[in-house]
Design a protein around this motif. Structure first.
Motif, mmCIF file in Angstrom:
data_model
loop_
_atom_site.group_PDB
_atom_site.id
_atom_site.type_symbol
_atom_site.label_atom_id
_atom_site.label_comp_id
_atom_site.label_asym_id
_atom_site.label_seq_id
_atom_site.Cartn_x
_atom_site.Cartn_y
_atom_site.Cartn_z
ATOM 1 N N ARG A 64 6.582 -2.120 -12.371
ATOM 2 C CA ARG A 64 6.749 -0.663 -12.492
ATOM 3 C C ARG A 64 7.261 -0.046 -11.193
ATOM 4 N NH1 ARG A 64 1.740 1.036 -14.486
ATOM 5 N NH2 ARG A 64 1.138 2.112 -12.613
ATOM 6 N N ILE A 65 6.860 -0.594 -10.047
ATOM 7 C CA ILE A 65 7.315 -0.018 -8.775
ATOM 8 C C ILE A 65 8.531 -0.756 -8.220
ATOM 9 C CG2 ILE A 65 5.067 0.947 -8.189
ATOM 10 C CD1 ILE A 65 4.674 -1.358 -6.218
ATOM 11 N N GLU A 114 4.276 5.580 -5.522
ATOM 12 C CA GLU A 114 4.336 5.621 -6.990
ATOM 13 C C GLU A 114 3.331 6.629 -7.535
ATOM 14 O OE1 GLU A 114 3.425 4.881 -11.065
ATOM 15 O OE2 GLU A 114 2.032 4.375 -9.489
ATOM 16 N N ARG A 115 2.148 6.634 -6.974
ATOM 17 C CA ARG A 115 1.114 7.574 -7.456
ATOM 18 C C ARG A 115 1.463 9.020 -7.112
ATOM 19 N NH1 ARG A 115 -4.651 4.627 -7.563
ATOM 20 N NH2 ARG A 115 -3.913 2.868 -8.788
ATOM 21 N N LEU A 116 1.962 9.255 -5.907
ATOM 22 C CA LEU A 116 2.363 10.614 -5.540
ATOM 23 C C LEU A 116 3.527 11.085 -6.402
ATOM 24 C CD1 LEU A 116 2.161 10.512 -1.632
ATOM 25 C CD2 LEU A 116 0.662 11.762 -3.191
ATOM 26 N N TYR A 166 2.160 -3.848 -12.673
ATOM 27 C CA TYR A 166 2.264 -2.756 -11.706
ATOM 28 C C TYR A 166 3.399 -3.013 -10.736
ATOM 29 C CZ TYR A 166 0.894 1.053 -8.714
ATOM 30 O OH TYR A 166 0.912 2.219 -8.000
ATOM 31 N N VAL A 187 2.504 1.654 -3.472
ATOM 32 C CA VAL A 187 1.538 2.111 -4.484
ATOM 33 C C VAL A 187 1.281 3.604 -4.305
ATOM 34 C CG1 VAL A 187 -0.876 1.957 -5.228
ATOM 35 C CG2 VAL A 187 0.462 -0.126 -4.880
ATOM 36 N N LEU A 188 1.088 4.026 -3.064
ATOM 37 C CA LEU A 188 0.872 5.446 -2.801
ATOM 38 C C LEU A 188 2.078 6.273 -3.219
ATOM 39 C CD1 LEU A 188 -0.789 7.763 -1.694
ATOM 40 C CD2 LEU A 188 0.075 7.194 0.592
ATOM 41 N N SER A 193 4.306 10.071 -9.409
ATOM 42 C CA SER A 193 3.815 10.304 -10.776
ATOM 43 C C SER A 193 3.084 11.638 -10.893
ATOM 44 C CB SER A 193 2.879 9.176 -11.214
ATOM 45 O OG SER A 193 3.590 7.969 -11.314
ATOM 46 N N ALA A 194 2.479 12.065 -9.782
ATOM 47 C CA ALA A 194 1.758 13.338 -9.774
ATOM 48 C C ALA A 194 2.677 14.517 -9.475
ATOM 49 C CB ALA A 194 0.635 13.284 -8.746
ATOM 50 N N THR A 244 0.828 -1.207 0.000
ATOM 51 C CA THR A 244 0.000 0.000 0.000
ATOM 52 C C THR A 244 0.862 1.258 0.000
ATOM 53 O OG1 THR A 244 -1.713 -1.199 1.198
ATOM 54 C CG2 THR A 244 -1.859 1.199 1.212
#
Length: 90
Positions: A84-85, A34-36, A81, A31-32, A38-39, A28
């Motif tokens: 990717r991480i 990676e998303r942060l 996924y 994933v967070l 990417s943003a 978790t």
């Protein structure tokens, strides 16, 4: 073999330097992160052990053993996924 150790670290980070602090580098938290990332967010991930949490591969007596929740591995797109991480097969 990786062996986590306890280390007391004290540091100061100004709230203006980071957008988020992620506590725990399990699936978790990764994933967070990676998303942060990417943003374009600035964050710090704190993990006391090995990133990936309970998802890991160990070698014993010449065999590779998968450990952790295998329910995710059956989901479409999840393995890409993980790659990717940085948690995909090596």
């Amino acid at each position: 073999m990786y062996r986590p150790c306890r280390v007391n670290i004290r540091f100061w980070v100004s709230s203006s330097m980071l957008d988020a602090v992620i506590i725990g580098g399990g699936i978790t938290g990764l994933v967070l992160a990676e998303r942060l990332g990417s943003a374009g967010s600035r964050f710090m991930l704190l993990e006391r052990g090995q990133p990936g949490g309970v998802i890991k591969t160990v070698q014993r007596q010449g065999f590779l053993l998968e450990q952790g929740p295998s329910v995710f591995l059956d989901k479409a797109g999840f393995s890409s996924y993980l790659e990717r991480i940085g948690l995909g097969p090596e």
